[in-house]
Design a protein around this motif. Sequence first.
Motif, PDB file in Angstrom:
ATOM      1  N   THR A 197      -7.562  -2.064   2.145  1.00  0.00           N
ATOM      2  CA  THR A 197      -8.978  -2.421   2.261  1.00  0.00           C
ATOM      3  C   THR A 197      -9.648  -2.442   0.896  1.00  0.00           C
ATOM      4  O   THR A 197     -10.429  -3.349   0.576  1.00  0.00           O
ATOM      5  N   ILE A 198      -9.361  -1.442   0.069  1.00  0.00           N
ATOM      6  CA  ILE A 198      -9.936  -1.396  -1.285  1.00  0.00           C
ATOM      7  C   ILE A 198      -9.389  -2.536  -2.131  1.00  0.00           C
ATOM      8  O   ILE A 198     -10.124  -3.168  -2.901  1.00  0.00           O
ATOM      9  N   MET A 199      -8.100  -2.840  -2.003  1.00  0.00           N
ATOM     10  CA  MET A 199      -7.504  -3.891  -2.814  1.00  0.00           C
ATOM     11  C   MET A 199      -8.032  -5.276  -2.453  1.00  0.00           C
ATOM     12  O   MET A 199      -7.935  -6.207  -3.258  1.00  0.00           O
ATOM     13  N   GLN A 200      -8.606  -5.409  -1.275  1.00  0.00           N
ATOM     14  CA  GLN A 200      -9.207  -6.680  -0.876  1.00  0.00           C
ATOM     15  C   GLN A 200     -10.555  -6.902  -1.557  1.00  0.00           C
ATOM     16  O   GLN A 200     -11.047  -8.028  -1.608  1.00  0.00           O
ATOM     17  N   ASP A 201     -11.150  -5.812  -2.062  1.00  0.00           N
ATOM     18  CA  ASP A 201     -12.440  -5.895  -2.741  1.00  0.00           C
ATOM     19  C   ASP A 201     -12.188  -5.947  -4.249  1.00  0.00           C
ATOM     20  O   ASP A 201     -11.906  -4.933  -4.883  1.00  0.00           O
ATOM     21  N   ASP A 240      -1.211 -11.469   0.863  1.00  0.00           N
ATOM     22  CA  ASP A 240      -0.460 -11.385   2.119  1.00  0.00           C
ATOM     23  C   ASP A 240      -0.933 -10.169   2.925  1.00  0.00           C
ATOM     24  O   ASP A 240      -0.569  -9.035   2.639  1.00  0.00           O
ATOM     25  N   GLN A 241      -1.752 -10.429   3.932  1.00  0.00           N
ATOM     26  CA  GLN A 241      -2.320  -9.368   4.749  1.00  0.00           C
ATOM     27  C   GLN A 241      -1.233  -8.605   5.509  1.00  0.00           C
ATOM     28  O   GLN A 241      -1.242  -7.372   5.576  1.00  0.00           O
ATOM     29  N   GLU A 242      -0.273  -9.333   6.085  1.00  0.00           N
ATOM     30  CA  GLU A 242       0.746  -8.701   6.913  1.00  0.00           C
ATOM     31  C   GLU A 242       1.616  -7.734   6.113  1.00  0.00           C
ATOM     32  O   GLU A 242       1.922  -6.630   6.561  1.00  0.00           O
ATOM     33  N   ASN A 243       2.029  -8.148   4.927  1.00  0.00           N
ATOM     34  CA  ASN A 243       2.912  -7.316   4.105  1.00  0.00           C
ATOM     35  C   ASN A 243       2.173  -6.508   3.049  1.00  0.00           C
ATOM     36  O   ASN A 243       2.803  -5.847   2.215  1.00  0.00           O
ATOM     37  N   LYS A 244       0.832  -6.614   3.076  1.00  0.00           N
ATOM     38  CA  LYS A 244      -0.010  -5.869   2.120  1.00  0.00           C
ATOM     39  C   LYS A 244       0.481  -6.101   0.690  1.00  0.00           C
ATOM     40  O   LYS A 244       0.810  -5.179  -0.056  1.00  0.00           O
ATOM     41  N   ARG A 245       0.464  -7.361   0.294  1.00  0.00           N
ATOM     42  CA  ARG A 245       0.999  -7.761  -1.010  1.00  0.00           C
ATOM     43  C   ARG A 245       0.034  -8.700  -1.715  1.00  0.00           C
ATOM     44  O   ARG A 245      -0.533  -9.609  -1.101  1.00  0.00           O
ATOM     45  N   ILE A 246      -0.141  -8.458  -3.003  1.00  0.00           N
ATOM     46  CA  ILE A 246      -0.959  -9.324  -3.851  1.00  0.00           C
ATOM     47  C   ILE A 246      -0.146  -9.719  -5.072  1.00  0.00           C
ATOM     48  O   ILE A 246       0.480  -8.868  -5.714  1.00  0.00           O
ATOM     49  N   VAL A 247      -0.150 -11.012  -5.394  1.00  0.00           N
ATOM     50  CA  VAL A 247       0.476 -11.507  -6.623  1.00  0.00           C
ATOM     51  C   VAL A 247      -0.607 -12.192  -7.446  1.00  0.00           C
ATOM     52  O   VAL A 247      -1.327 -13.066  -6.940  1.00  0.00           O
ATOM     53  N   GLN A 254      -3.094   5.887 -13.777  1.00  0.00           N
ATOM     54  CA  GLN A 254      -4.547   6.055 -13.751  1.00  0.00           C
ATOM     55  C   GLN A 254      -5.173   5.142 -12.697  1.00  0.00           C
ATOM     56  O   GLN A 254      -6.100   5.529 -11.983  1.00  0.00           O
ATOM     57  N   PHE A 255      -4.653   3.912 -12.620  1.00  0.00           N
ATOM     58  CA  PHE A 255      -5.173   2.941 -11.659  1.00  0.00           C
ATOM     59  C   PHE A 255      -4.964   3.416 -10.216  1.00  0.00           C
ATOM     60  O   PHE A 255      -5.893   3.399  -9.396  1.00  0.00           O
ATOM     61  N   THR A 256      -3.758   3.867  -9.884  1.00  0.00           N
ATOM     62  CA  THR A 256      -3.470   4.279  -8.507  1.00  0.00           C
ATOM     63  C   THR A 256      -4.214   5.557  -8.143  1.00  0.00           C
ATOM     64  O   THR A 256      -4.620   5.739  -6.996  1.00  0.00           O
ATOM     65  N   SER A 257      -4.406   6.442  -9.126  1.00  0.00           N
ATOM     66  CA  SER A 257      -5.175   7.661  -8.876  1.00  0.00           C
ATOM     67  C   SER A 257      -6.624   7.324  -8.531  1.00  0.00           C
ATOM     68  O   SER A 257      -7.204   7.876  -7.584  1.00  0.00           O
ATOM     69  N   ALA A 258      -7.222   6.397  -9.296  1.00  0.00           N
ATOM     70  CA  ALA A 258      -8.598   5.972  -9.022  1.00  0.00           C
ATOM     71  C   ALA A 258      -8.684   5.212  -7.697  1.00  0.00           C
ATOM     72  O   ALA A 258      -9.655   5.355  -6.939  1.00  0.00           O
ATOM     73  N   LEU A 259      -7.657   4.421  -7.405  1.00  0.00           N
ATOM     74  CA  LEU A 259      -7.611   3.673  -6.150  1.00  0.00           C
ATOM     75  C   LEU A 259      -7.563   4.624  -4.955  1.00  0.00           C
ATOM     76  O   LEU A 259      -8.275   4.444  -3.951  1.00  0.00           O
ATOM     77  N   ASP A 260      -6.749   5.659  -5.075  1.00  0.00           N
ATOM     78  CA  ASP A 260      -6.617   6.664  -4.016  1.00  0.00           C
ATOM     79  C   ASP A 260      -7.942   7.380  -3.783  1.00  0.00           C
ATOM     80  O   ASP A 260      -8.385   7.576  -2.642  1.00  0.00           O
ATOM     81  N   ALA A 261      -8.596   7.761  -4.884  1.00  0.00           N
ATOM     82  CA  ALA A 261      -9.881   8.467  -4.777  1.00  0.00           C
ATOM     83  C   ALA A 261     -10.946   7.577  -4.147  1.00  0.00           C
ATOM     84  O   ALA A 261     -11.725   8.022  -3.291  1.00  0.00           O
ATOM     85  N   THR A 262     -10.974   6.295  -4.534  1.00  0.00           N
ATOM     86  CA  THR A 262     -11.946   5.359  -3.971  1.00  0.00           C
ATOM     87  C   THR A 262     -11.732   5.173  -2.473  1.00  0.00           C
ATOM     88  O   THR A 262     -12.682   5.145  -1.682  1.00  0.00           O
ATOM     89  N   ALA A 263     -10.476   5.069  -2.053  1.00  0.00           N
ATOM     90  CA  ALA A 263     -10.160   4.896  -0.630  1.00  0.00           C
ATOM     91  C   ALA A 263     -10.574   6.105   0.192  1.00  0.00           C
ATOM     92  O   ALA A 263     -10.899   5.981   1.379  1.00  0.00           O
ATOM     93  N   ARG A 264     -10.586   7.297  -0.429  1.00  0.00           N
ATOM     94  CA  ARG A 264     -11.005   8.513   0.280  1.00  0.00           C
ATOM     95  C   ARG A 264     -12.509   8.713   0.235  1.00  0.00           C
ATOM     96  O   ARG A 264     -13.022   9.717   0.724  1.00  0.00           O
ATOM     97  N   GLY A 265     -13.218   7.767  -0.390  1.00  0.00           N
ATOM     98  CA  GLY A 265     -14.671   7.845  -0.446  1.00  0.00           C
ATOM     99  C   GLY A 265     -15.198   8.742  -1.546  1.00  0.00           C
ATOM    100  O   GLY A 265     -16.387   9.081  -1.561  1.00  0.00           O
TER     101      GLY A 265
END
Length: 408
Positions: A245-249, A296-303, A363-374
């Motif tokens: 959901t976050i990666m879609q934004d 790719d929504q089904e496989n949760k993939r972005i290129v 650093q990116f994935t840590s911030a992504l994780d924190a953002t997804a948890r609100g």
Amino acid sequence: MKSTLQRFTKRSEENPVYRIEADETREISFTVNGKEATVNVAPRVLLSDALRQHLGLTGTHIGCEHGVCGMCTVIVDGEAARSCLILACQVEGSEIMTVEGLGTPDDLHPLQESFGANHALQCGFCTPGMLMSAYDLLEHEETLDRDDIADQMSGVLCRCTGYRNIVEAVSQVAEEYPDERPAPRNCGSGQHLSHGCGVTGVANPGISQDSLIRSRDTITLPTSEPTMVVEVETVVETDADEIWTIMQDTEQLARCLPGAELIEDFGNDKYVGRIKVALGPVKLSFLGDVHVVVRDQENKRIVALVEAADKGGGSVQAEVDLVIDEHPQGSVIRALGNVHMTGRIAQFGRSLGQDAVRDMFLQFTSALDATARGEEIADVGSASAFGMAKQIIKGRISGLSNKMTRKK
């Protein structure tokens, strides 16, 4: 056929002479390693600089810049030539081969294999020039003895004085291929793309990048081998659906990337952004295009394809593949990047570059994780030398520890 010297000195109707302003650039087209290439350069730009800085072919080394050491030797129209003594505008329509054209890591040229087997390289700085000079020698001389090789190869200087082994390596190939010399292994059809462009059009430090922001219609990556390939993954606590959901934004995604700033959204998943990187005293700011080509929504993939340049003429072109999968502890984020680099950032070794990218990814994935948890995330800021050094040292210690454990 004209000699290389005649091509570059004789004025004729075929090679007209005309004046252009000192700060004016001109498009020069030629063939490099079997691929078409076009660079937009000022008349004073040397062939060695055009190959390294505009086409990313950094295998051609630069030493004395006076044509003495031979480090910058390339093949121009079938003849060995010092690329530091030739202007790029002089090779219009020429066929050029650099050391990258000899072979690849998976398919080495016999000369490259022989240099390794005979310990004909120490620091390696002269090796590209030695290889190209040796290739030219084998192409033009049907019979060679060791004295001939030593004399003919004397135009390239070895700072480590490893001449005996170099002569042995060249002699071995000459003996193994007496009738037909081995052809290059990495010269094929295709196109080399100039790395000095990006959104600024040309690599010109005097032009403001901000005044030239535009969206490229397409991003086409070079067909040459990438400067580095980075493959990383990390596990985060948040489940895959929430991360997706976050990666879609795109705006939220950009805020999670160290030093990144989203500048313009042109629609159709095409964006212009900036990313800042600080490696000790070297501070870089890349402005460029990002095109999401797979979502790719089904496989949760972005290129995504990326093409960016800094004001110093350096550039980065990359294909980044991000995938999110379920994991017992939450989700796992995987990234694969094929990265082409030129300029100052390309001068860092592959190992350091890969470590730096891995640190940015963590650093990116840590911030992504924190953002997804609100959670509110602090300003990620630009990637710094201190943070990277900390992660690099930690990774190297971990790697050394694993090696010692395996030995036991």
